[in-house]
Design an enzyme around this catalytic site. Sequence first.
Site, short mmCIF file in Angstrom:
data_model
loop_
_atom_site.label_atom_id
_atom_site.label_comp_id
_atom_site.label_asym_id
_atom_site.label_seq_id
_atom_site.Cartn_x
_atom_site.Cartn_y
_atom_site.Cartn_z
N GLN A 1 43.64 3.13 78.29
CA GLN A 1 44.20 3.67 79.53
C GLN A 1 45.65 3.22 79.73
OE1 GLN A 1 42.05 2.40 83.02
NE2 GLN A 1 43.24 3.67 84.41
N ASP B 1 32.17 4.73 86.59
CA ASP B 1 33.27 5.37 85.88
C ASP B 1 33.76 4.39 84.81
OD1 ASP B 1 35.42 6.99 85.18
OD2 ASP B 1 36.72 6.15 86.73
N HIS C 1 41.30 -1.68 96.30
CA HIS C 1 41.39 -1.49 94.84
C HIS C 1 42.80 -1.07 94.44
CE1 HIS C 1 40.30 -0.36 90.78
NE2 HIS C 1 40.69 0.89 90.99
N ASP D 1 37.94 12.66 90.16
CA ASP D 1 37.83 11.26 90.55
C ASP D 1 39.00 10.89 91.45
OD1 ASP D 1 36.77 8.75 90.71
OD2 ASP D 1 37.39 8.10 88.72
N PHE E 1 40.96 8.06 94.27
CA PHE E 1 41.50 6.69 94.23
C PHE E 1 41.58 6.22 95.68
CE2 PHE E 1 45.51 4.08 93.02
CZ PHE E 1 44.76 3.05 92.48
N GLU F 1 39.86 -6.18 88.21
CA GLU F 1 40.25 -6.93 89.40
C GLU F 1 39.70 -8.34 89.39
OE1 GLU F 1 39.95 -4.16 93.07
OE2 GLU F 1 38.74 -3.24 91.49
N LYS G 1 39.04 7.28 79.91
CA LYS G 1 38.02 7.55 80.92
C LYS G 1 36.96 8.56 80.46
CE LYS G 1 39.83 5.47 84.68
NZ LYS G 1 39.10 4.60 85.62
N ARG H 1 52.21 -4.08 88.72
CA ARG H 1 53.61 -4.06 89.15
C ARG H 1 54.11 -5.43 89.60
NH1 ARG H 1 52.02 1.20 90.15
NH2 ARG H 1 50.98 0.79 92.14
N ARG I 1 40.38 -0.09 79.39
CA ARG I 1 41.64 -0.45 80.02
C ARG I 1 42.81 -0.47 79.04
NH1 ARG I 1 40.52 0.77 85.17
NH2 ARG I 1 38.87 -0.53 86.06
N THR J 1 30.65 8.74 81.80
CA THR J 1 30.56 8.48 83.23
C THR J 1 29.08 8.58 83.60
OG1 THR J 1 32.74 9.48 83.60
CG2 THR J 1 31.31 9.21 85.52
N GLU K 1 33.51 0.73 86.68
CA GLU K 1 34.07 0.95 88.01
C GLU K 1 32.92 1.41 88.91
OE1 GLU K 1 37.66 3.15 88.49
OE2 GLU K 1 38.58 2.37 86.68
N GLU L 1 31.44 3.19 91.87
CA GLU L 1 31.86 4.30 92.72
C GLU L 1 30.66 5.00 93.35
OE1 GLU L 1 34.73 6.93 91.05
OE2 GLU L 1 35.62 5.42 89.73
#
Length: 426
Positions: A248, A241, A139, A132, A134, A372, A261, A148, A245, A265, A207, A209
């Site tokens: 994770q 996916d 995103h 997978d 990124f 998000e 994860k 952060r 959270r 899937t 997610e 994808e």
Amino acid sequence: MASLMKSFVDVSPGSQFPIQNLPYGVFRPSAGASPRPGVAIGDSVVDLSVLSEAGLFKGPLLSSSSCFSQTSLNAFMALGRPAWKEARKTLQKLLSDGEPTLRDDHVLRSKAILPMNQVTMVMPAVIGDYTDFFSSKEHAVNCGTIFRGGKEDALPPNWVHVPIGYHGRASSVVISGTDIRRPRGQTSPPPGENAPEFKPSALLDFELEMAAFVGPGNELGKPVSVDEAADHIFGFVIMNDWSARDIQKWEYVPLGPFLGKSFGTTISPWIVTMEALDPFICDAPEQDPPALQYLTEKNRFTYDIPMQVAIRPKGESKASVISNTNFKYLYWTVCQQLAHHTVNGCNLNTGDLLASGTISGPSFGSLGSLLEMSVAGSREVKLEHGGVRRFLKDGDEVVMSAVCEGDGFNVGFGECRGKVIPAFNS
């Protein structure tokens, strides 16, 4: 506009599976029957094993092959692009409205062309490894801002230089329609506590994808160049996916995703080939700074593939659309992903799955995850038909789709569906 190729098989206006598409999948014609390869056209499935047994694949690469008598697409995928083109040319001819071979042989036609609603789709390939990536800058910035605390430091310094990825769990990749059980695991210690909690995930997410199936692999120690990478890609499926959270967040430092994860899937059952997507080629986003030489493409391209996510809550008949985005937003192309994966000598095998990572666009309505949309659960996401979500609830069915609109025809991927069921012992 030049006249469109048409099939003698009934294809309704707006169908995702016209003769211009012909995606590959694997199906059981009846309960207990052996799986076999097929292609979708309209509301029907063409049994490729029947066509092969009838000697209708007469080209030099397929006439002596048993690839369509297998229970997966791996043997066909391994043959490479010349064989894929030969098969597509043969199938488009056999299914065209002016070709009598299959159209007028009613016995063969009844054996080979089956109603889609009477078959059961299964995994299209044996997946040895699943990686997978990124690859969405939007995103990555959104996640970095959440975790952060500011856009200035949202992207790690390596992100614009390297297609970041991690190795996922191939054994828990499942076909559309498979229920997903809410996972249990360790989460961060509650406020004021030192020990982590063990409980069902409270922050279950999707997610959105796209994933590519590898056709021919490469030898161990022999990289694939970025300009040869396209010949190693058989086609694409939609991928969900699923992500826990809270699990994770607790586990990902220092080695990245693990149990948050690997519990499930989901992929759509039909693999849309690159040839079917040719009409939708477009420019890929400009890269700044320029990619390193081994990632610099002579012909940098991607695909204009509109994608959508909807949630259907338990007991509701209608699904609420919560996102509309596009594959074309991805910063790193699938060719760059494959080239980077092999640059250290890593050998990919036929049937390996390379996922794009969450696909998010520049606007709120084009985000590819609830993380998000809800800003890590701090905001409510309104559903189109009533109710709100921060993260997924038990009974929610997530429905993903992707349809390219051509000049008089569509090329679609079908649906990627999965329903959340309660955790064990909860």
